[in-house]
Design a protein around this motif. Structure first.
Motif, PDB file in Angstrom:
ATOM      1  N   GLY A  89     -32.016  61.644  -4.836  1.00 39.98           N
ATOM      2  CA  GLY A  89     -32.839  62.793  -5.196  1.00 39.98           C
ATOM      3  C   GLY A  89     -34.148  62.431  -5.853  1.00 39.98           C
ATOM      4  O   GLY A  89     -34.871  63.309  -6.341  1.00 39.98           O
ATOM      5  N   LEU A  90     -34.487  61.154  -5.877  1.00 40.61           N
ATOM      6  CA  LEU A  90     -35.764  60.749  -6.463  1.00 40.61           C
ATOM      7  C   LEU A  90     -36.917  61.209  -5.584  1.00 40.61           C
ATOM      8  O   LEU A  90     -36.907  60.988  -4.374  1.00 40.61           O
ATOM      9  N   GLU A  91     -37.901  61.839  -6.162  1.00 43.04           N
ATOM     10  CA  GLU A  91     -39.088  62.237  -5.418  1.00 43.04           C
ATOM     11  C   GLU A  91     -39.978  61.016  -5.196  1.00 43.04           C
ATOM     12  O   GLU A  91     -40.057  60.124  -6.043  1.00 43.04           O
ATOM     13  N   SER A  92     -40.641  60.982  -4.054  1.00 42.62           N
ATOM     14  CA  SER A  92     -41.461  59.814  -3.712  1.00 42.62           C
ATOM     15  C   SER A  92     -42.577  59.575  -4.717  1.00 42.62           C
ATOM     16  O   SER A  92     -43.013  58.447  -4.923  1.00 42.62           O
ATOM     17  N   ASP A  93     -43.076  60.633  -5.336  1.00 42.73           N
ATOM     18  CA  ASP A  93     -44.152  60.472  -6.311  1.00 42.73           C
ATOM     19  C   ASP A  93     -43.640  60.599  -7.744  1.00 42.73           C
ATOM     20  O   ASP A  93     -44.411  60.741  -8.681  1.00 42.73           O
ATOM     21  N   GLY A  94     -42.325  60.531  -7.913  1.00 45.68           N
ATOM     22  CA  GLY A  94     -41.757  60.735  -9.243  1.00 45.68           C
ATOM     23  C   GLY A  94     -41.725  59.493 -10.104  1.00 45.68           C
ATOM     24  O   GLY A  94     -41.521  59.574 -11.312  1.00 45.68           O
ATOM     25  N   VAL A  95     -41.902  58.324  -9.501  1.00 52.60           N
ATOM     26  CA  VAL A  95     -41.851  57.065 -10.240  1.00 52.60           C
ATOM     27  C   VAL A  95     -43.076  56.236  -9.877  1.00 52.60           C
ATOM     28  O   VAL A  95     -43.430  56.107  -8.702  1.00 52.60           O
ATOM     29  N   GLU A  96     -43.712  55.660 -10.870  1.00 52.17           N
ATOM     30  CA  GLU A  96     -44.842  54.773 -10.640  1.00 52.17           C
ATOM     31  C   GLU A  96     -44.387  53.600  -9.770  1.00 52.17           C
ATOM     32  O   GLU A  96     -43.390  52.931 -10.069  1.00 52.17           O
ATOM     33  N   PRO A  97     -45.066  53.337  -8.631  1.00 49.71           N
ATOM     34  CA  PRO A  97     -44.618  52.273  -7.722  1.00 49.71           C
ATOM     35  C   PRO A  97     -44.401  50.922  -8.392  1.00 49.71           C
ATOM     36  O   PRO A  97     -43.496  50.171  -8.027  1.00 49.71           O
ATOM     37  N   SER A  98     -45.222  50.593  -9.385  1.00 48.77           N
ATOM     38  CA  SER A  98     -45.068  49.303 -10.065  1.00 48.77           C
ATOM     39  C   SER A  98     -43.816  49.250 -10.925  1.00 48.77           C
ATOM     40  O   SER A  98     -43.432  48.176 -11.402  1.00 48.77           O
ATOM     41  N   ARG A  99     -43.169  50.419 -11.119  1.00 46.51           N
ATOM     42  CA  ARG A  99     -41.936  50.476 -11.909  1.00 46.51           C
ATOM     43  C   ARG A  99     -40.697  50.555 -11.023  1.00 46.51           C
ATOM     44  O   ARG A  99     -39.605  50.841 -11.494  1.00 46.51           O
ATOM     45  N   VAL A 100     -40.890  50.281  -9.731  1.00 45.42           N
ATOM     46  CA  VAL A 100     -39.773  50.254  -8.785  1.00 45.42           C
ATOM     47  C   VAL A 100     -39.627  48.826  -8.254  1.00 45.42           C
ATOM     48  O   VAL A 100     -40.601  48.222  -7.802  1.00 45.42           O
ATOM     49  N   GLU A 151     -39.039  44.457   3.856  1.00 48.41           N
ATOM     50  CA  GLU A 151     -38.872  45.671   4.657  1.00 48.41           C
ATOM     51  C   GLU A 151     -38.360  46.826   3.797  1.00 48.41           C
ATOM     52  O   GLU A 151     -38.824  47.969   3.920  1.00 48.41           O
ATOM     53  N   VAL A 152     -37.414  46.542   2.917  1.00 42.77           N
ATOM     54  CA  VAL A 152     -36.890  47.582   2.029  1.00 42.77           C
ATOM     55  C   VAL A 152     -37.963  48.027   1.041  1.00 42.77           C
ATOM     56  O   VAL A 152     -38.121  49.222   0.767  1.00 42.77           O
ATOM     57  N   ALA A 153     -38.738  47.085   0.511  1.00 44.36           N
ATOM     58  CA  ALA A 153     -39.804  47.426  -0.430  1.00 44.36           C
ATOM     59  C   ALA A 153     -40.841  48.324   0.227  1.00 44.36           C
ATOM     60  O   ALA A 153     -41.311  49.304  -0.373  1.00 44.36           O
ATOM     61  N   TRP A 154     -41.222  47.985   1.474  1.00 40.06           N
ATOM     62  CA  TRP A 154     -42.178  48.840   2.187  1.00 40.06           C
ATOM     63  C   TRP A 154     -41.604  50.234   2.403  1.00 40.06           C
ATOM     64  O   TRP A 154     -42.315  51.232   2.299  1.00 40.06           O
ATOM     65  N   GLU A 155     -40.321  50.287   2.720  1.00 39.42           N
ATOM     66  CA  GLU A 155     -39.685  51.575   2.992  1.00 39.42           C
ATOM     67  C   GLU A 155     -39.698  52.479   1.762  1.00 39.42           C
ATOM     68  O   GLU A 155     -39.900  53.689   1.886  1.00 39.42           O
ATOM     69  N   CYS A 156     -39.476  51.905   0.581  1.00 44.56           N
ATOM     70  CA  CYS A 156     -39.386  52.756  -0.618  1.00 44.56           C
ATOM     71  C   CYS A 156     -40.637  52.683  -1.487  1.00 44.56           C
ATOM     72  O   CYS A 156     -40.669  53.261  -2.581  1.00 44.56           O
ATOM     73  N   GLY A 157     -41.665  51.998  -1.028  1.00 41.98           N
ATOM     74  CA  GLY A 157     -42.923  51.954  -1.770  1.00 41.98           C
ATOM     75  C   GLY A 157     -42.833  51.197  -3.076  1.00 41.98           C
ATOM     76  O   GLY A 157     -43.557  51.497  -4.031  1.00 41.98           O
ATOM     77  N   ALA A 158     -41.961  50.193  -3.138  1.00 42.86           N
ATOM     78  CA  ALA A 158     -41.772  49.432  -4.375  1.00 42.86           C
ATOM     79  C   ALA A 158     -42.882  48.409  -4.552  1.00 42.86           C
ATOM     80  O   ALA A 158     -43.101  47.570  -3.685  1.00 42.86           O
ATOM     81  N   GLU A 159     -43.556  48.469  -5.691  1.00 43.80           N
ATOM     82  CA  GLU A 159     -44.614  47.514  -6.013  1.00 43.80           C
ATOM     83  C   GLU A 159     -44.265  46.673  -7.237  1.00 43.80           C
ATOM     84  O   GLU A 159     -45.101  45.921  -7.738  1.00 43.80           O
ATOM     85  N   GLY A 160     -43.023  46.777  -7.701  1.00 39.54           N
ATOM     86  CA  GLY A 160     -42.556  45.940  -8.790  1.00 39.54           C
ATOM     87  C   GLY A 160     -41.950  44.659  -8.247  1.00 39.54           C
ATOM     88  O   GLY A 160     -42.244  44.251  -7.124  1.00 39.54           O
ATOM     89  N   PRO A 161     -41.080  43.996  -9.003  1.00 34.15           N
ATOM     90  CA  PRO A 161     -40.458  42.754  -8.533  1.00 34.15           C
ATOM     91  C   PRO A 161     -39.638  42.987  -7.268  1.00 34.15           C
ATOM     92  O   PRO A 161     -38.884  43.952  -7.179  1.00 34.15           O
ATOM     93  N   VAL A 162     -39.800  42.104  -6.305  1.00 36.99           N
ATOM     94  CA  VAL A 162     -39.039  42.158  -5.049  1.00 36.99           C
ATOM     95  C   VAL A 162     -38.442  40.774  -4.823  1.00 36.99           C
ATOM     96  O   VAL A 162     -39.170  39.783  -4.828  1.00 36.99           O
ATOM     97  N   GLN A 163     -37.121  40.712  -4.634  1.00 35.53           N
ATOM     98  CA  GLN A 163     -36.479  39.408  -4.498  1.00 35.53           C
ATOM     99  C   GLN A 163     -35.366  39.441  -3.468  1.00 35.53           C
ATOM    100  O   GLN A 163     -34.757  40.480  -3.222  1.00 35.53           O
ATOM    101  N   LEU A 164     -35.126  38.285  -2.874  1.00 41.67           N
ATOM    102  CA  LEU A 164     -34.020  38.088  -1.937  1.00 41.67           C
ATOM    103  C   LEU A 164     -33.057  37.093  -2.576  1.00 41.67           C
ATOM    104  O   LEU A 164     -33.440  35.979  -2.910  1.00 41.67           O
ATOM    105  N   VAL A 165     -31.822  37.515  -2.747  1.00 39.82           N
ATOM    106  CA  VAL A 165     -30.795  36.677  -3.357  1.00 39.82           C
ATOM    107  C   VAL A 165     -29.897  36.130  -2.253  1.00 39.82           C
ATOM    108  O   VAL A 165     -29.339  36.907  -1.472  1.00 39.82           O
ATOM    109  N   SER A 166     -29.761  34.819  -2.179  1.00 43.79           N
ATOM    110  CA  SER A 166     -28.909  34.229  -1.153  1.00 43.79           C
ATOM    111  C   SER A 166     -27.939  33.247  -1.798  1.00 43.79           C
ATOM    112  O   SER A 166     -28.219  32.056  -1.912  1.00 43.79           O
TER     113      SER A 166
END
Length: 422
Positions: A89-100, A151-166
């Motif tokens: 239910g999060l609105e696309s403009d409800g959170v600052e992208p750098s905080r996602v 790909e997930v970051a682009w989909e949700c507009g995340a501009e904060g830390p993005v990492q792949l854990v393997s």
């Protein structure tokens, strides 16, 4: 002071059903999704069995261009992320992208795309020196696992830390754990966390064939995954993805979000021992369980259900049983334990995140999923493994654990949000 982290959205792509509702219905019905492989001709393999997701990317809402660009594992992840975000239910403009932020796990990355391209570039394996001119423009992306998280970051507009854990088969649990830590420490307000893997391909099947880790039960593939059963003969490969939306408890309550569970504790350890071997005493997993419970400020008596790794190999099942006894003492004999791999197979890096989703849904519905195909318990696995049928059970705290090649051992504690102070 560390902030409290809760799950407010989830999305899944799994064998036997696409989406959270179908996933939970399958688990509670005890219905298996293991079968002879359909993705390619696997007749020559020792173990031509897998749990495949009947996934149509176009029906899932991906465009033709996205399907062309993305490996199957990326498609799973993006479809799951879309469902999770809508569910939250999060609105696309409800959170600052750098905080996602995004924390995504994967054990084998873009295996399907890489293998398909190698076959083309090598002219079916006939050329030792491959011809790069036949490669698709997205081949580089297949070679870099972090493209899955991108790909997930682009989909949700995340501009904060993005990492792949393997981290092998604990990748999903660890990715969710790291995402929770980002929220807890205040680095982000929202973490989109989970894991994806699509390993049902000739190269992966051949690798597990070589070490005889997978079940060769071609006579009865539907019941080939038999964790904790005396007659088990290896795990069954699976595929899928789970993505969760994680938020700080107070913020989630302030916006009236539905809260599935709180991530109350997380810990990871390594046995520093062997790439595939496990010590029989389960000491490292027991230590991860102890630390996760300490973080959650819970005692063994507070654990109401254990979502086990339960791969269906004799080494793992006995190691895990020993770890539960070592960490929980006499209480281990009183706690229901089950393995959903009995129904959806082992999707390598993705399975930990899928099991976190199952654990949260178990808390939500107060139902323990069964261990399917468990007819004759291994005498060395003498706990309550909830055979065959789901069980109504009052729960406030669930322990989910994972074990992976390389000696990785991870534990996570989820608790019910009801009655918690803000």
């Amino acid at each position: 002071m560390s902030r409290r982290v809760v799950i407010t959205g989830m999305g899944l792509v799994t064998p036997g059903g696409i989406g959270t509702k179908a996933f939970w219905e399958q688990l509670t019905a005890g219905r298996t999704a293991t079968r002879l492989i359909r993705a390619f001709d696997a007749g020559a393999f020792r173990s031509p069995i897998a749990a495949e997701a009947d996934f149509d990317p176009i029906l899932a809402g991906l465009t033709a261009q996205q399907v062309r660009r993305m490996d199957r594992a990326a498609q799973f992840a993006v479809a799951s992320a879309r469902e999770a975000l809508a569910d939250s239910g999060l609105e696309s403009d409800g959170v600052e992208p750098s905080r996602v932020g995004v924390s995504l796990g994967s054990a084998v990355g873009c295996t399907v795309g890489l293998e398909e391209e190698y076959v083309v570039l090598s002219d079916g394996g006939r050329r030792w020196l491959v011809d790069h001119e036949y490669g698709v423009p997205h081949l580089y992306g297949y070679m870099v696992p972090s493209t899955l998280a991108c790909e997930v970051a682009w989909e949700c507009g995340a501009e904060g830390p993005v990492q792949l854990v393997s981290n092998g088969c604990t990748s999903g649990l660890d990715a969710v754990g790291y995402g929770a830590q980002l929220v807890a420490e205040g680095t982000v307000d929202v973490a989109v966390a989970g894991a994806t893997d699509a390993p049902v391909s000739p190269i992966t099947v051949a690798c597990f064939d070589a070490i005889k880790a997978t079940s060769p039960n071609v006579a009865d593939p539907e019941h080939a995954s038999r964790p904790f059963d005396r007659d088990r003969d290896g795990f069954v490969l699976g595929e899928g993805a789970a993505v969760l939306v994680l938020e700080e408890l107070g913020a989630a309550r302030a916006r009236g979000a539905h809260i599935y569970a709180e991530i109350a504790g997380y810990a990871a350890r390594s046995n520093a021992y062997h790439m595939t071997g496990l010590k029989p005493d389960g000491r490292e997993m027991a230590e991860a369980i102890r630390v996760a419970l300490d973080q959650a400020r819970l005692a063994p008596a507070d654990v109401d259900y254990i979502n086990a790794h339960g791969s269906g190999t004799k080494q793992n099942d006995r190691h895990e049983t020993a770890a539960f006894k070592r960490s929980l003492g006499a209480r281990a004999y009183e706690i229901p334990v089950s393995s959903i791999k009995s129904m959806i197979g082992h999707s390598l890096g993705a399975i930990g995140a899928i099991e976190v989703a199952a654990s949260a849904l178990a808390l939500e519905h107060q139902v323990v999923p069964p261990t399917a195909n468990l007819h004759t318990p291994d005498p060395e696995c003498d706990l309550d493994y909830v055979p065959l049928t789901a069980r109504d059970h009052a729960m406030d705290a669930v322990l989910s654990v994972g074990s992976g090649f390389g000696g990785f051992q991870t534990a996570m504690v989820l608790t019910r949000p009801r009655g918690l102070a803000a």
